[in-house]
Design a protein around this motif. Structure first.
Motif, PDB file in Angstrom:
ATOM      1  N   VAL A 166       0.855  -1.204   0.000  1.00 11.77           N
ATOM      2  CA  VAL A 166       0.000   0.000   0.000  1.00 11.77           C
ATOM      3  C   VAL A 166       0.885   1.247   0.000  1.00 11.77           C
ATOM      4  O   VAL A 166       0.648   2.201  -0.760  1.00 11.77           O
ATOM      5  CB  VAL A 166      -0.953  -0.008   1.218  1.00 11.77           C
ATOM      6  CG1 VAL A 166      -1.755   1.284   1.290  1.00 11.77           C
ATOM      7  CG2 VAL A 166      -1.881  -1.217   1.169  1.00 11.77           C
ATOM      8  N   HIS A 211      -9.523   2.986   1.632  1.00 10.34           N
ATOM      9  CA  HIS A 211      -8.230   2.335   1.391  1.00 10.34           C
ATOM     10  C   HIS A 211      -7.665   1.694   2.662  1.00 10.34           C
ATOM     11  O   HIS A 211      -6.555   1.160   2.625  1.00 10.34           O
ATOM     12  CB  HIS A 211      -7.208   3.360   0.882  1.00 10.34           C
ATOM     13  CG  HIS A 211      -7.595   4.012  -0.406  1.00 10.34           C
ATOM     14  ND1 HIS A 211      -7.820   3.308  -1.570  1.00 10.34           N
ATOM     15  CD2 HIS A 211      -7.816   5.320  -0.725  1.00 10.34           C
ATOM     16  CE1 HIS A 211      -8.146   4.146  -2.543  1.00 10.34           C
ATOM     17  NE2 HIS A 211      -8.158   5.374  -2.056  1.00 10.34           N
ATOM     18  N   VAL A 232      -4.333  18.565   0.587  1.00  6.63           N
ATOM     19  CA  VAL A 232      -5.228  19.479  -0.137  1.00  6.63           C
ATOM     20  C   VAL A 232      -6.294  20.034   0.818  1.00  6.63           C
ATOM     21  O   VAL A 232      -6.546  21.243   0.856  1.00  6.63           O
ATOM     22  CB  VAL A 232      -5.911  18.723  -1.302  1.00  6.63           C
ATOM     23  CG1 VAL A 232      -6.969  19.590  -1.969  1.00  6.63           C
ATOM     24  CG2 VAL A 232      -4.878  18.253  -2.307  1.00  6.63           C
ATOM     25  N   SER A 253       2.002   7.100   3.915  1.00  6.99           N
ATOM     26  CA  SER A 253       2.988   7.217   2.836  1.00  6.99           C
ATOM     27  C   SER A 253       3.997   8.330   3.123  1.00  6.99           C
ATOM     28  O   SER A 253       3.633   9.515   3.143  1.00  6.99           O
ATOM     29  CB  SER A 253       2.247   7.506   1.513  1.00  6.99           C
ATOM     30  OG  SER A 253       3.100   8.163   0.603  1.00  6.99           O
ATOM     31  N   VAL A 285     -10.815  12.121   4.282  1.00 10.83           N
ATOM     32  CA  VAL A 285     -11.418  12.364   2.956  1.00 10.83           C
ATOM     33  C   VAL A 285     -10.799  11.414   1.937  1.00 10.83           C
ATOM     34  O   VAL A 285      -9.587  11.437   1.713  1.00 10.83           O
ATOM     35  CB  VAL A 285     -11.180  13.824   2.483  1.00 10.83           C
ATOM     36  CG1 VAL A 285     -11.879  14.071   1.150  1.00 10.83           C
ATOM     37  CG2 VAL A 285     -11.651  14.827   3.518  1.00 10.83           C
TER      38      VAL A 285
END
Ligand code: SAM
Length: 263
Positions: free
Chosen positions: A15, A132, A65, A83, A127
């Motif tokens: 992932v 995931h 964002v 990540s 969001v």
């Protein structure tokens, strides 16, 4: 547009590798970035009404964002992501935006949130990321742990009951998941996960999400028209996005069982 194929993942490392590879060129995949950000911020701000606006934590923040767009609404913003490459981009964007003093980003999987203290957060935002995260119970358990008693979770995620995911894509033999561990929850499934984690729904609504970047040519306008109709007619299966606001249950807010249940 390349046809979406689901990537098989079997470990957390898979992932991380997937999202690390996306980070440097990460852009909105489903239409005009400005229009979609405005739409999501509108939904988020409606769900924020009445919530304390001290410390915001965005889990699965990606390139930040939303965290950066909301930075002016909160005294402090923390973004976490699994990540490292996404976090690097988020830090650069925060420096460019001049927010570095009030905003910080950390590599920290949402199932653990080891860098976040108990009951320290006013609002947790998630969001386009819960879908995931395979261990949703663990993630929401961490959300409840870090939320302060009057705090709020706001989560925007695809609607597992959407006609595209449930009926049309299978009929057309199209993949809808980016990763084999992705899972889109229906509203009822999301609420069951929230309840299991000690969170109660304040508000649940549908919002306009058409996964244009993942669709065959010509299908986007049809789904947009169905969304328009679904919004007016109140047909949930025609709407692509679920948005939920939740808070720690009364038992958790008070640190003891809800007295109303004794009546
Ligand atoms: C589709 S991106 C969305 C990013 C951002 N929230 C946005 O809306 O632009 C999903 C993000 O979730 C992160 N993610 C996936 N699994 C995660 C996990 N278990 N813990 C924390 N972050 C995770 C990914 O690294 C990626 O940055």
């Amino acid at each position: 547009m390349a046809r979406l194929t689901t990537r098989a993942v079997t470990s957390r490392a898979d992932v991380i590798e997937y999202f690390d590879a996306l980070a440097s060129g990460y852009t909105e995949a489903h239409g005009s970035a400005h229009r979609l950000l405005t739409c999501r911020l509108g939904v988020i701000r409606q769900l924020l009404a009445g919530a304390p606006q001290g410390i915001l934590l965005e889990i699965g923040c990606g390139t930040a964002v939303h965290a950066l767009a909301l930075a002016g609404d909160f005294t402090t913003v923390i973004g976490t992501d699994i990540s490292p490459a996404m976090i690097d981009v988020a830090r650069s964007r925060a420096r460019l935006a001049g927010h570095a003093a009030r905003v910080c980003f950390r590599v920290d999987p949402a199932e653990e949130l080891t860098t976040v203290a108990d009951h320290s957060i006013d609002v947790v935002l998630c969001v386009g990321a819960l879908e995931h995260m395979p261990s949703k119970g663990r993630v929401l358990g961490q959300v409840r742990r870090v939320l302060q008693p009057g705090g709020r979770l706001i989560c925007l995620t695809p609607n597992g009951g959407y006609c595209w995911y449930k009926h049309l894509a299978p009929l057309l033999r199209r993949e809808v998941r980016h990763l084999s561990t992705d899972q889109f929850l229906t509203g009822a499934q999301l609420e069951a996960h929230l309840t299991g984690a000690g969170l109660e729904t304040v508000e649940r609504r549908l919002w306009t999400f058409v996964p244009r970047g993942d669709l065959p040519a010509g299908v986007g306008p049809i789904l947009a028209a169905l969304d328009w109709f679904g919004r007016r007619a109140g047909v949930d299966s025609l709407r692509g996005g679920i948005a939920v606001a939740a808070q720690p249950t009364a038992r958790d807010r008070a640190g003891r069982p809800d007295r109303r249940s004794d009546l």
